[in-house]
Motif scaffolding. Sequence first.
Motif, PDB file in Angstrom:
ATOM      1  N   GLN A   1       0.833  -1.207   0.000  1.00  0.00           N
ATOM      2  CA  GLN A   1       0.000   0.000   0.000  1.00  0.00           C
ATOM      3  C   GLN A   1       0.863   1.250   0.000  1.00  0.00           C
ATOM      4  O   GLN A   1       0.633   2.180  -0.761  1.00  0.00           O
ATOM      5  CB  GLN A   1      -0.906   0.004   1.221  1.00  0.00           C
ATOM      6  N   LEU A   2       1.870   1.270   0.852  1.00  0.00           N
ATOM      7  CA  LEU A   2       2.741   2.447   0.927  1.00  0.00           C
ATOM      8  C   LEU A   2       3.857   2.369  -0.104  1.00  0.00           C
ATOM      9  O   LEU A   2       4.527   3.354  -0.392  1.00  0.00           O
ATOM     10  CB  LEU A   2       3.319   2.581   2.335  1.00  0.00           C
ATOM     11  N   ARG A   3       4.088   1.190  -0.657  1.00  0.00           N
ATOM     12  CA  ARG A   3       5.040   0.975  -1.752  1.00  0.00           C
ATOM     13  C   ARG A   3       6.452   1.439  -1.422  1.00  0.00           C
ATOM     14  O   ARG A   3       7.027   2.275  -2.108  1.00  0.00           O
ATOM     15  CB  ARG A   3       4.545   1.678  -3.024  1.00  0.00           C
ATOM     16  N   PHE A   4       6.981   0.905  -0.324  1.00  0.00           N
ATOM     17  CA  PHE A   4       8.370   1.219  -0.030  1.00  0.00           C
ATOM     18  C   PHE A   4       9.102  -0.021   0.494  1.00  0.00           C
ATOM     19  O   PHE A   4       8.495  -0.956   1.001  1.00  0.00           O
ATOM     20  CB  PHE A   4       8.471   2.359   1.002  1.00  0.00           C
ATOM     21  N   ASP A   5      10.412  -0.002   0.329  1.00  0.00           N
ATOM     22  CA  ASP A   5      11.317  -0.958   0.964  1.00  0.00           C
ATOM     23  C   ASP A   5      12.165  -0.184   1.956  1.00  0.00           C
ATOM     24  O   ASP A   5      12.604   0.930   1.661  1.00  0.00           O
ATOM     25  CB  ASP A   5      12.274  -1.572  -0.073  1.00  0.00           C
ATOM     26  N   LEU A   6      12.393  -0.765   3.119  1.00  0.00           N
ATOM     27  CA  LEU A   6      13.351  -0.195   4.067  1.00  0.00           C
ATOM     28  C   LEU A   6      14.482  -1.201   4.208  1.00  0.00           C
ATOM     29  O   LEU A   6      14.289  -2.306   4.721  1.00  0.00           O
ATOM     30  CB  LEU A   6      12.690   0.071   5.423  1.00  0.00           C
TER      31      LEU A   6
ATOM     32  N   GLY B   1      10.680   7.374 -11.491  1.00  0.00           N
ATOM     33  CA  GLY B   1       9.988   8.026 -10.385  1.00  0.00           C
ATOM     34  C   GLY B   1      10.424   7.563  -9.008  1.00  0.00           C
ATOM     35  O   GLY B   1       9.912   8.049  -8.005  1.00  0.00           O
ATOM     36  N   CYS B   2      11.368   6.624  -8.964  1.00  0.00           N
ATOM     37  CA  CYS B   2      11.791   6.062  -7.681  1.00  0.00           C
ATOM     38  C   CYS B   2      12.582   7.094  -6.868  1.00  0.00           C
ATOM     39  O   CYS B   2      13.498   7.734  -7.377  1.00  0.00           O
ATOM     40  CB  CYS B   2      12.646   4.830  -7.959  1.00  0.00           C
ATOM     41  N   ILE B   3      12.205   7.274  -5.629  1.00  0.00           N
ATOM     42  CA  ILE B   3      12.902   8.191  -4.718  1.00  0.00           C
ATOM     43  C   ILE B   3      13.609   7.372  -3.647  1.00  0.00           C
ATOM     44  O   ILE B   3      13.029   6.432  -3.100  1.00  0.00           O
ATOM     45  CB  ILE B   3      11.908   9.140  -4.004  1.00  0.00           C
ATOM     46  N   GLU B   4      14.856   7.696  -3.369  1.00  0.00           N
ATOM     47  CA  GLU B   4      15.606   6.970  -2.350  1.00  0.00           C
ATOM     48  C   GLU B   4      16.053   7.942  -1.257  1.00  0.00           C
ATOM     49  O   GLU B   4      16.487   9.054  -1.538  1.00  0.00           O
ATOM     50  CB  GLU B   4      16.815   6.290  -3.013  1.00  0.00           C
ATOM     51  N   GLN B   5      15.930   7.517  -0.023  1.00  0.00           N
ATOM     52  CA  GLN B   5      16.410   8.297   1.122  1.00  0.00           C
ATOM     53  C   GLN B   5      17.409   7.449   1.873  1.00  0.00           C
ATOM     54  O   GLN B   5      17.107   6.300   2.208  1.00  0.00           O
ATOM     55  CB  GLN B   5      15.245   8.673   2.047  1.00  0.00           C
ATOM     56  N   VAL B   6      18.598   7.977   2.102  1.00  0.00           N
ATOM     57  CA  VAL B   6      19.608   7.226   2.842  1.00  0.00           C
ATOM     58  C   VAL B   6      19.908   7.924   4.167  1.00  0.00           C
ATOM     59  O   VAL B   6      19.888   9.155   4.248  1.00  0.00           O
ATOM     60  CB  VAL B   6      20.922   7.056   2.030  1.00  0.00           C
TER      61      VAL B   6
ATOM     62  N   LEU C   1      15.764   3.898   2.262  1.00  0.00           N
ATOM     63  CA  LEU C   1      14.310   3.851   2.156  1.00  0.00           C
ATOM     64  C   LEU C   1      13.982   4.092   0.687  1.00  0.00           C
ATOM     65  O   LEU C   1      14.300   5.150   0.136  1.00  0.00           O
ATOM     66  CB  LEU C   1      13.738   4.952   3.043  1.00  0.00           C
ATOM     67  N   ILE C   2      13.396   3.095   0.050  1.00  0.00           N
ATOM     68  CA  ILE C   2      13.144   3.178  -1.388  1.00  0.00           C
ATOM     69  C   ILE C   2      11.645   3.354  -1.617  1.00  0.00           C
ATOM     70  O   ILE C   2      10.858   2.493  -1.233  1.00  0.00           O
ATOM     71  CB  ILE C   2      13.567   1.880  -2.104  1.00  0.00           C
ATOM     72  N   HIS C   3      11.284   4.449  -2.254  1.00  0.00           N
ATOM     73  CA  HIS C   3       9.859   4.702  -2.527  1.00  0.00           C
ATOM     74  C   HIS C   3       9.574   4.396  -3.994  1.00  0.00           C
ATOM     75  O   HIS C   3      10.082   5.078  -4.875  1.00  0.00           O
ATOM     76  CB  HIS C   3       9.527   6.173  -2.238  1.00  0.00           C
ATOM     77  N   TYR C   4       8.769   3.365  -4.212  1.00  0.00           N
ATOM     78  CA  TYR C   4       8.411   2.981  -5.587  1.00  0.00           C
ATOM     79  C   TYR C   4       7.116   3.713  -5.927  1.00  0.00           C
ATOM     80  O   TYR C   4       6.031   3.127  -5.921  1.00  0.00           O
ATOM     81  CB  TYR C   4       8.211   1.480  -5.680  1.00  0.00           C
ATOM     82  N   LEU C   5       7.249   4.995  -6.261  1.00  0.00           N
ATOM     83  CA  LEU C   5       6.048   5.830  -6.367  1.00  0.00           C
ATOM     84  C   LEU C   5       5.131   5.409  -7.513  1.00  0.00           C
ATOM     85  O   LEU C   5       3.934   5.602  -7.442  1.00  0.00           O
ATOM     86  CB  LEU C   5       6.467   7.298  -6.539  1.00  0.00           C
TER      87      LEU C   5
END
Length: 185
Positions: A98-103, A122-127, A174-178
């Motif tokens: 639902q939130l479409r992310f990997d941590l 469109g993938c956003i990554e936060q390190v 933190l990978i957001h598969y938007l």
Amino acid sequence: MADVQQHLSSALRQLRQANGWSLTLAAERTGVSKAMLGQIERGESSPTVATLWKIATGFNVPFSFFINGRVVPAGDVAGFSQPNAEMSVQPLLPYDPQLRFDLLAVELAAGAQSHSSPHEAGCIEQVVVIEGELLLGVGDLWRRLQCGEAFQFSADVAHSYRNPLNTPLRFHSLIHYLHRPGVTN
Ligand code: MN
């Protein structure tokens, strides 16, 4: 065959069959050679983290798909180490459709470097650096992140992770598969 390797082997085979892709087509879509894909499916080869990312992106599944499987009870996540153990990745949470992310918790050995192909559009990554220092290259720009620092970037371009120190590096990614469809995993 190690547990993770065995899971990887059957996950890739099932995914390819579910998509109806030949090895040739899978090689085209992922940028990973037919020979390598065949070896992974037969459990004859442990791919690098970078190769696994290419496969995940080509099949449009989250990275953790290959580590977690479809149903992961909390507390039962397995990690993935590439053969030379210079880099290891462990999902801290199961993929959330639902939130479409990997941590992911990532470790990079002293002096090690890993190049990542672009993740899906469109993938956003936060390190967030947990231990040591991270040299992060995105496009032509290198950024040095100290322990405790965080950085966000568009991960649909090639990027690199480097450990510049003689001590281990640990960071969370933190990978957001938007742009992923809502529920596939
Ligand atoms: Mn990445």
